[in-house]
Scaffold this motif. Structure first.
Motif, PDB file in Angstrom:
ATOM      1  N   ARG A  64      -4.555  -6.967   3.084  1.00 33.48           N
ATOM      2  CA  ARG A  64      -3.680  -6.460   4.133  1.00 33.48           C
ATOM      3  C   ARG A  64      -3.927  -4.991   4.463  1.00 33.48           C
ATOM      4  NH1 ARG A  64      -1.021 -10.725   1.834  1.00 33.48           N
ATOM      5  NH2 ARG A  64      -2.153  -9.968   0.039  1.00 33.48           N
ATOM      6  N   THR A  65      -3.907  -4.164   3.417  1.00 31.28           N
ATOM      7  CA  THR A  65      -3.932  -2.722   3.647  1.00 31.28           C
ATOM      8  C   THR A  65      -5.238  -2.303   4.329  1.00 31.28           C
ATOM      9  OG1 THR A  65      -2.577  -2.496   1.677  1.00 31.28           O
ATOM     10  CG2 THR A  65      -3.562  -0.487   2.541  1.00 31.28           C
ATOM     11  N   ARG A  66      -6.359  -2.811   3.813  1.00 31.15           N
ATOM     12  CA  ARG A  66      -7.632  -2.381   4.379  1.00 31.15           C
ATOM     13  C   ARG A  66      -7.821  -2.907   5.800  1.00 31.15           C
ATOM     14  NH1 ARG A  66     -13.554  -3.846   2.903  1.00 31.15           N
ATOM     15  NH2 ARG A  66     -13.148  -4.937   4.844  1.00 31.15           N
ATOM     16  N   VAL A 113      -7.823   6.165   1.345  1.00 30.40           N
ATOM     17  CA  VAL A 113      -8.365   5.916   0.005  1.00 30.40           C
ATOM     18  C   VAL A 113      -7.411   5.095  -0.856  1.00 30.40           C
ATOM     19  CG1 VAL A 113      -9.380   7.000  -2.048  1.00 30.40           C
ATOM     20  CG2 VAL A 113      -9.479   8.188   0.147  1.00 30.40           C
ATOM     21  N   ARG A 114      -7.966   4.086  -1.499  1.00 27.91           N
ATOM     22  CA  ARG A 114      -7.228   3.331  -2.525  1.00 27.91           C
ATOM     23  C   ARG A 114      -7.996   3.471  -3.835  1.00 27.91           C
ATOM     24  NH1 ARG A 114      -4.805  -2.711  -2.270  1.00 27.91           N
ATOM     25  NH2 ARG A 114      -3.166  -1.511  -1.276  1.00 27.91           N
ATOM     26  N   HIS A 115      -7.262   3.742  -4.908  1.00 29.89           N
ATOM     27  CA  HIS A 115      -7.916   3.924  -6.213  1.00 29.89           C
ATOM     28  C   HIS A 115      -7.022   3.377  -7.313  1.00 29.89           C
ATOM     29  CE1 HIS A 115     -10.027   5.878  -9.547  1.00 29.89           C
ATOM     30  NE2 HIS A 115     -11.043   6.023  -8.700  1.00 29.89           N
ATOM     31  N   GLU A 141       1.905   5.617  -6.006  1.00 32.84           N
ATOM     32  CA  GLU A 141       2.554   5.477  -4.685  1.00 32.84           C
ATOM     33  C   GLU A 141       1.690   4.677  -3.721  1.00 32.84           C
ATOM     34  OE1 GLU A 141       5.134   7.400  -2.478  1.00 32.84           O
ATOM     35  OE2 GLU A 141       5.802   8.987  -3.835  1.00 32.84           O
ATOM     36  N   HIS A 142       2.356   4.121  -2.739  1.00 26.79           N
ATOM     37  CA  HIS A 142       1.702   3.372  -1.657  1.00 26.79           C
ATOM     38  C   HIS A 142       2.553   3.654  -0.420  1.00 26.79           C
ATOM     39  CE1 HIS A 142      -0.400   0.437   0.548  1.00 26.79           C
ATOM     40  NE2 HIS A 142      -0.252  -0.628  -0.210  1.00 26.79           N
ATOM     41  N   PRO A 143       2.410   4.891   0.118  1.00 27.15           N
ATOM     42  CA  PRO A 143       3.364   5.335   1.150  1.00 27.15           C
ATOM     43  C   PRO A 143       3.428   4.462   2.397  1.00 27.15           C
ATOM     44  CG  PRO A 143       1.553   6.929   0.840  1.00 27.15           C
ATOM     45  CD  PRO A 143       1.463   5.946  -0.272  1.00 27.15           C
ATOM     46  N   SER A 174       4.373  -1.013 -10.380  1.00 26.51           N
ATOM     47  CA  SER A 174       4.295  -1.128  -8.922  1.00 26.51           C
ATOM     48  C   SER A 174       4.405   0.197  -8.165  1.00 26.51           C
ATOM     49  CB  SER A 174       5.391  -2.070  -8.425  1.00 26.51           C
ATOM     50  OG  SER A 174       5.385  -2.102  -7.027  1.00 26.51           O
ATOM     51  N   ARG A 175       3.313   0.546  -7.472  1.00 31.85           N
ATOM     52  CA  ARG A 175       3.342   1.724  -6.582  1.00 31.85           C
ATOM     53  C   ARG A 175       4.218   1.440  -5.362  1.00 31.85           C
ATOM     54  NH1 ARG A 175      -2.990   0.717  -6.322  1.00 31.85           N
ATOM     55  NH2 ARG A 175      -3.106  -1.133  -5.020  1.00 31.85           N
ATOM     56  N   VAL A 176       4.295   0.149  -4.998  1.00 28.92           N
ATOM     57  CA  VAL A 176       5.144  -0.236  -3.860  1.00 28.92           C
ATOM     58  C   VAL A 176       6.611   0.073  -4.195  1.00 28.92           C
ATOM     59  CG1 VAL A 176       5.953  -2.179  -2.465  1.00 28.92           C
ATOM     60  CG2 VAL A 176       3.549  -2.051  -3.137  1.00 28.92           C
ATOM     61  N   LEU A 228       8.299  -8.490  -6.180  1.00 29.94           N
ATOM     62  CA  LEU A 228       7.028  -7.853  -6.558  1.00 29.94           C
ATOM     63  C   LEU A 228       6.193  -8.809  -7.398  1.00 29.94           C
ATOM     64  CD1 LEU A 228       8.424  -4.403  -7.723  1.00 29.94           C
ATOM     65  CD2 LEU A 228       7.320  -4.877  -5.521  1.00 29.94           C
ATOM     66  N   ARG A 229       4.894  -8.676  -7.268  1.00 32.94           N
ATOM     67  CA  ARG A 229       3.959  -9.484  -8.054  1.00 32.94           C
ATOM     68  C   ARG A 229       3.877  -8.934  -9.481  1.00 32.94           C
ATOM     69  NH1 ARG A 229      -1.592  -8.800  -8.972  1.00 32.94           N
ATOM     70  NH2 ARG A 229      -1.544  -6.798  -7.887  1.00 32.94           N
ATOM     71  N   LEU A 230       3.669  -9.827 -10.445  1.00 32.36           N
ATOM     72  CA  LEU A 230       3.385  -9.360 -11.807  1.00 32.36           C
ATOM     73  C   LEU A 230       1.967  -8.795 -11.787  1.00 32.36           C
ATOM     74  CD1 LEU A 230       4.568 -12.196 -14.261  1.00 32.36           C
ATOM     75  CD2 LEU A 230       5.599  -9.941 -13.943  1.00 32.36           C
ATOM     76  N   HIS A 268       8.174  -9.322   0.643  1.00 32.02           N
ATOM     77  CA  HIS A 268       7.135  -9.295  -0.403  1.00 32.02           C
ATOM     78  C   HIS A 268       5.952  -8.528   0.175  1.00 32.02           C
ATOM     79  CE1 HIS A 268       4.415 -10.365  -3.556  1.00 32.02           C
ATOM     80  NE2 HIS A 268       5.231 -11.250  -4.105  1.00 32.02           N
ATOM     81  N   PRO A 269       5.414  -7.552  -0.567  1.00 33.57           N
ATOM     82  CA  PRO A 269       4.297  -6.799   0.003  1.00 33.57           C
ATOM     83  C   PRO A 269       3.002  -7.598   0.049  1.00 33.57           C
ATOM     84  CG  PRO A 269       4.702  -6.090  -2.261  1.00 33.57           C
ATOM     85  CD  PRO A 269       5.793  -7.066  -1.892  1.00 33.57           C
ATOM     86  N   GLY A 270       2.954  -8.710  -0.728  1.00 33.16           N
ATOM     87  CA  GLY A 270       1.721  -9.479  -0.844  1.00 33.16           C
ATOM     88  C   GLY A 270       0.747  -8.736  -1.759  1.00 33.16           C
ATOM     89  N   PRO A 271      -0.186  -9.391  -2.354  1.00 33.59           N
ATOM     90  CA  PRO A 271      -0.352 -10.840  -2.391  1.00 33.59           C
ATOM     91  C   PRO A 271       0.714 -11.509  -3.255  1.00 33.59           C
ATOM     92  CG  PRO A 271      -1.993  -9.758  -3.809  1.00 33.59           C
ATOM     93  CD  PRO A 271      -1.228  -8.675  -3.144  1.00 33.59           C
TER      94      PRO A 271
HETATM   95  C1  NCD Z   1       0.378  -4.171  -3.103  1.00 31.10           C
HETATM   96  C2  NCD Z   1      -0.553  -3.144  -3.693  1.00 31.10           C
HETATM   97  O1  NCD Z   1      -1.775  -3.260  -3.606  1.00 31.10           O
HETATM   98  O2  NCD Z   1      -0.027  -2.187  -4.225  1.00 31.10           O
HETATM   99  N1  NCD Z   1      -0.169  -4.918  -2.075  1.00 31.10           N
HETATM  100  C3  NCD Z   1      -0.318  -4.384  -0.825  1.00 31.10           C
HETATM  101  O3  NCD Z   1      -0.776  -3.312  -0.629  1.00 31.10           O
HETATM  102  N2  NCD Z   1       0.147  -5.121   0.185  1.00 31.10           N
HETATM  103  C4  NCD Z   1       1.109  -4.950  -4.113  1.00 31.10           C
HETATM  104  C5  NCD Z   1       0.344  -5.784  -5.086  1.00 31.10           C
HETATM  105  O4  NCD Z   1      -0.854  -5.667  -5.266  1.00 31.10           O
HETATM  106  O5  NCD Z   1       0.998  -6.601  -5.748  1.00 31.10           O
END
Ligand code: NCD
Length: 330
Positions: A64-66, A113-115, A141-143, A174-176, A228-230, A268-271
């Motif tokens: 999703r994000t990318r 950037v994602r890291h 964080e995941h602003p 979870s950064r979300v 949130l996903r585990l 749910h932010p997914g996945p």
């Molecule tokens: C989340 C993430 O990557 O932080 N997904 C996302 O960006 N939609 C949540 C997750 O990976 O569970």
């Protein structure tokens, strides 16, 4: 349709929600809101970022994000390049900073950037000349996710202040969750976290949230429920006894959902991991689940963030327009 005018956003980077003011958040949400309609038109292309270069640098996997950052940049007219670690020199042993410096030499205007390490994106932002957007750093964080969640709620409920939102599940990794806690509390929302004690950070209550270990109690009176996903990839050791037990106590199903408000939004932010944190029927319940809407809002929010960072001044568009009129006539 004309490009929505930008918002005042006097920051070079977007690294975190923590520290943003309610006015800054509202400004980004307003701008994003104006892009939602545009994204539903056949002709979506804008020229706000024409001539600008955006590089998406993802050290961790993403769907999703990318994709939505790529679409956002392209819809605003930027040249967008995607770089994933697979197939890059990182695989040959190059450090993250050396990779960033190499990209920096090509004069991008923004790096997304994602890291996998918390703090890595901020470190990178100190070394480059371009704007940097944090697309998720470790458990920090995941602003843009929090902004798109807020936009989804605000459009559905018409406001944010005064609502009650529950964030459920693996809050620890979870950064979300972290970005959402900062954003929602800043906007006057009552935030609750619901999870087994093993999946909650110590001192989480210091962030101004209510802490619950029982889903039915925590969900009472909630307007929105974020599942949130585990994040097993960030777990070292066992944090839950078994998936089946986890679903029984913390998975969102019809019975637990009945404690929330009758029209509470399921988010749910997914996945998603169906049958782990969420019942598959609820995930697809078109009356309650706004999960697909969250994805839609993601593109609009990322357009707003790119524009706010790269075209920040409110009068800049007007000034350019005036100059154009002086030079080339009305
Ligand atoms: C989340 C993430 O990557 O932080 N997904 C996302 O960006 N939609 C949540 C997750 O990976 O569970």
């Amino acid at each position: 349709m004309n490009a929505p005018t930008s918002v005042p956003f006097a920051r070079r980077h977007l690294l975190r929600i923590e520290g943003l003011s309610a006015a800054e958040i509202n400004g980004l949400l307003d701008l994003a809101d104006s892009y939602v309609e545009l994204n539903r038109q056949v002709e979506k292309k804008q020229s706000v970022l024409r001539g600008r270069t955006q590089i998406n640098l993802f050290f961790e996997s993403s769907t999703r994000t990318r994709t939505s950052f790529e679409l956002a940049g392209k819809r605003l007219g930027a040249d967008v390049i995607n770089m994933s670690v697979e197939g890059s020199s990182i695989k040959k042993g190059e450090t993250m900073i050396d990779t960033a410096m190499t990209l920096n030499a090509m004069h991008p205007d923004v790096l997304v950037v994602r890291h996998h390490d918390s703090g890595a994106v901020e470190l990178l932002s100190q070394k480059v000349d371009s704007a940097v957007i944090n697309a998720g750093d470790g458990s920090h964080e995941h602003p843009t996710q929090a902004l798109l969640d807020a936009l989804t709620i605000r459009r559905r409920r018409g406001k944010l202040a005064g609502l009650t939102v529950a964030i459920c599940g693996d809050v620890l990794h979870s950064r979300v969750a972290r970005s959402n806690i900062h954003l929602l509390t800043t906007m006057g929302i009552e935030v609750r976290v619901i999870a087994p004690p093993t999946l909650l950070p110590r001192f989480i209550d210091r962030l101004g949230v209510g802490v619950f270990y029982d889903m039915k109690k925590g969900l009472q009176g909630c307007d929105a429920i974020m599942m949130l996903r585990l994040q097993t990839e960030r777990m070292h050791g066992a944090f839950v006894p078994s998936i089946r037990e986890y679903f029984r106590f913390y998975g969102l199903d019809k019975e637990k959902l009945a404690s929330a408000k009758p029209d509470a939004l399921i988010m749910h932010p997914g996945p998603m991991n169906r049958g782990v944190e969420i019942d598959t029927v609820l995930a697809d319940d078109i009356d309650r689940s706004v999960i697909r809407e969250q994805v839609e809002m993601g593109v609009a929010v990322r357009m707003a963030c790119l524009q706010a960072l790269l075209v920040p001044a409110p009068n800049r568009a007007a000034k350019v327009e005036r100059l154009r009129t002086v030079l080339f006539g009305p």
